[in-house]
Design an enzyme around this catalytic site. Sequence first.
Site, PDB file in Angstrom:
ATOM      1  N   ARG A   1      49.727  65.077 101.634  1.00 54.96           N
ATOM      2  CA  ARG A   1      50.763  64.000 100.808  1.00 54.96           C
ATOM      3  C   ARG A   1      50.035  62.767 100.632  1.00 54.96           C
ATOM      4  O   ARG A   1      50.073  62.321  99.478  1.00 54.96           O
ATOM      5  CB  ARG A   1      52.144  64.049 101.251  1.00 54.96           C
TER       6      ARG A   1
ATOM      7  N   GLY B   1      64.876  67.079  97.540  1.00 58.00           N
ATOM      8  CA  GLY B   1      66.256  66.990  98.107  1.00 58.00           C
ATOM      9  C   GLY B   1      65.691  67.049  99.758  1.00 58.00           C
ATOM     10  O   GLY B   1      66.488  66.982 100.677  1.00 58.00           O
ATOM     11  N   ASN B   2      64.339  66.379  99.838  1.00 59.74           N
ATOM     12  CA  ASN B   2      63.564  66.543 101.163  1.00 59.74           C
ATOM     13  C   ASN B   2      63.723  65.226 101.469  1.00 59.74           C
ATOM     14  O   ASN B   2      62.567  64.465 101.351  1.00 59.74           O
ATOM     15  CB  ASN B   2      62.130  67.362 100.994  1.00 59.74           C
TER      16      ASN B   2
ATOM     17  N   ASP C   1      55.149  68.944  95.052  1.00 58.82           N
ATOM     18  CA  ASP C   1      55.292  70.425  95.374  1.00 58.82           C
ATOM     19  C   ASP C   1      54.351  70.594  96.473  1.00 58.82           C
ATOM     20  O   ASP C   1      53.103  70.309  96.165  1.00 58.82           O
ATOM     21  CB  ASP C   1      55.197  71.245  93.980  1.00 58.82           C
TER      22      ASP C   1
ATOM     23  N   GLU D   1      62.748  76.026  90.155  1.00 58.22           N
ATOM     24  CA  GLU D   1      61.375  75.973  90.498  1.00 58.22           C
ATOM     25  C   GLU D   1      60.763  77.240  89.758  1.00 58.22           C
ATOM     26  O   GLU D   1      61.440  78.341  90.103  1.00 58.22           O
ATOM     27  CB  GLU D   1      60.939  76.176  91.868  1.00 58.22           C
TER      28      GLU D   1
ATOM     29  N   ASP E   1      55.216  70.698 110.091  1.00 56.31           N
ATOM     30  CA  ASP E   1      54.483  70.001 110.848  1.00 56.31           C
ATOM     31  C   ASP E   1      54.168  70.378 112.551  1.00 56.31           C
ATOM     32  O   ASP E   1      53.034  70.101 112.987  1.00 56.31           O
ATOM     33  CB  ASP E   1      55.032  68.624 110.998  1.00 56.31           C
TER      34      ASP E   1
HETATM   35  P1  ITT Z   1      61.828  69.685  97.056  1.00 60.19           P
HETATM   36  O1  ITT Z   1      61.454  70.893  96.396  1.00 60.19           O
HETATM   37  O2  ITT Z   1      63.580  69.320  96.917  1.00 60.19           O
HETATM   38  O3  ITT Z   1      60.979  68.353  96.860  1.00 60.19           O
HETATM   39  P2  ITT Z   1      61.440  71.231  99.456  1.00 60.19           P
HETATM   40  O4  ITT Z   1      61.467  71.041 100.939  1.00 60.19           O
HETATM   41  O5  ITT Z   1      61.984  72.500  98.957  1.00 60.19           O
HETATM   42  O6  ITT Z   1      61.838  69.890  98.522  1.00 60.19           O
HETATM   43  P3  ITT Z   1      58.609  72.046  98.893  1.00 60.19           P
HETATM   44  O7  ITT Z   1      59.096  73.396  97.944  1.00 60.19           O
HETATM   45  O8  ITT Z   1      57.552  71.417  98.127  1.00 60.19           O
HETATM   46  O9  ITT Z   1      60.054  71.298  99.007  1.00 60.19           O
HETATM   47  O10 ITT Z   1      58.515  72.619 100.254  1.00 60.19           O
HETATM   48  C1  ITT Z   1      57.723  73.559 100.779  1.00 60.19           C
HETATM   49  C2  ITT Z   1      57.836  73.681 101.994  1.00 60.19           C
HETATM   50  O11 ITT Z   1      56.866  73.279 102.863  1.00 60.19           O
HETATM   51  C3  ITT Z   1      59.300  73.424 102.669  1.00 60.19           C
HETATM   52  O12 ITT Z   1      59.536  74.267 103.628  1.00 60.19           O
HETATM   53  C4  ITT Z   1      58.824  72.188 103.349  1.00 60.19           C
HETATM   54  O13 ITT Z   1      59.686  71.613 104.237  1.00 60.19           O
HETATM   55  C5  ITT Z   1      57.235  72.368 103.940  1.00 60.19           C
HETATM   56  N1  ITT Z   1      56.685  70.866 103.745  1.00 60.19           N
HETATM   57  C6  ITT Z   1      56.112  70.345 102.682  1.00 60.19           C
HETATM   58  N2  ITT Z   1      55.694  69.253 102.918  1.00 60.19           N
HETATM   59  C7  ITT Z   1      55.339  69.435 104.395  1.00 60.19           C
HETATM   60  C8  ITT Z   1      54.935  68.422 104.998  1.00 60.19           C
HETATM   61  O14 ITT Z   1      54.042  67.524 104.847  1.00 60.19           O
HETATM   62  N3  ITT Z   1      54.853  69.086 106.498  1.00 60.19           N
HETATM   63  C9  ITT Z   1      55.306  69.986 106.955  1.00 60.19           C
HETATM   64  N4  ITT Z   1      56.059  70.787 106.099  1.00 60.19           N
HETATM   65  C10 ITT Z   1      56.177  70.545 104.747  1.00 60.19           C
END
Ligand code: ITT
Length: 178
Positions: free
Chosen positions: A164, A7-8, A63, A32, A140
């Site tokens: 990533r 959803g991101n 994740d 999850e 970020d």
């Molecule tokens: P999905 O599970 O739907 O893919 P999500 O945003 O819930 O989306 P995660 O559980 O993987 O995904 O995210 C963990 C948190 O870390 C979430 O608050 C993200 O915004 C953050 N996050 C993940 N990757 C990031 C990145 O590359 N830079 C900054 N923040 C990140």
Amino acid sequence: MLRYVTGNEGKIREATEYLDEVVEPVDYDYLEPQADSLEEIAAYGAETSFAALEGDEPIMVDDAGLFIATFDGFPGPYSAYVEPRLGIERVAELTLAEADHRAAFHAVVGYADGQTVETFEGKVRGRIVNPRGDGGFGYDPIFEHGERTFAEMDIAEKNAVSHRGRALEKFAEWYRQR
Ligand code: ITT
């Protein structure tokens, strides 16, 4: 074609920029599991999404989490829960009140196609700073790598060094050879 269950939108932008394969975003909210390992969550997410959704195209999920050294890796797998509740400014404030500002982002790409389940990990080290920049997403602005925060980089620059980017690189290499 790959189905990217997330959803991101930030993740989709980064994966689309990186992968040669066509990526179709699917907004399916798999529950999850509470687990300390991103691998476990990503493998579970890919496998259960493939089982729950119609269609044969392979599934990928991602994740990720921010692991802060002085808090013994917190928020780590709980990063998505903490971000809207505590807020990234407060996470920075709490970290900067401590002596050690080191942190790392981890990402695990999970893949499932009905036969195989695989995970691919990427990590990047940096340090927590007060928010700077308006690119990227999530944590970020408070994650500095080199001289800049991830929010001060464009997508290609971030992918070249990010958790990533590394996970996608390993995944893409493996996927091409299949
Ligand atoms: P999905 O599970 O739907 O893919 P999500 O945003 O819930 O989306 P995660 O559980 O993987 O995904 O995210 C963990 C948190 O870390 C979430 O608050 C993200 O915004 C953050 N996050 C993940 N990757 C990031 C990145 O590359 N830079 C900054 N923040 C990140």
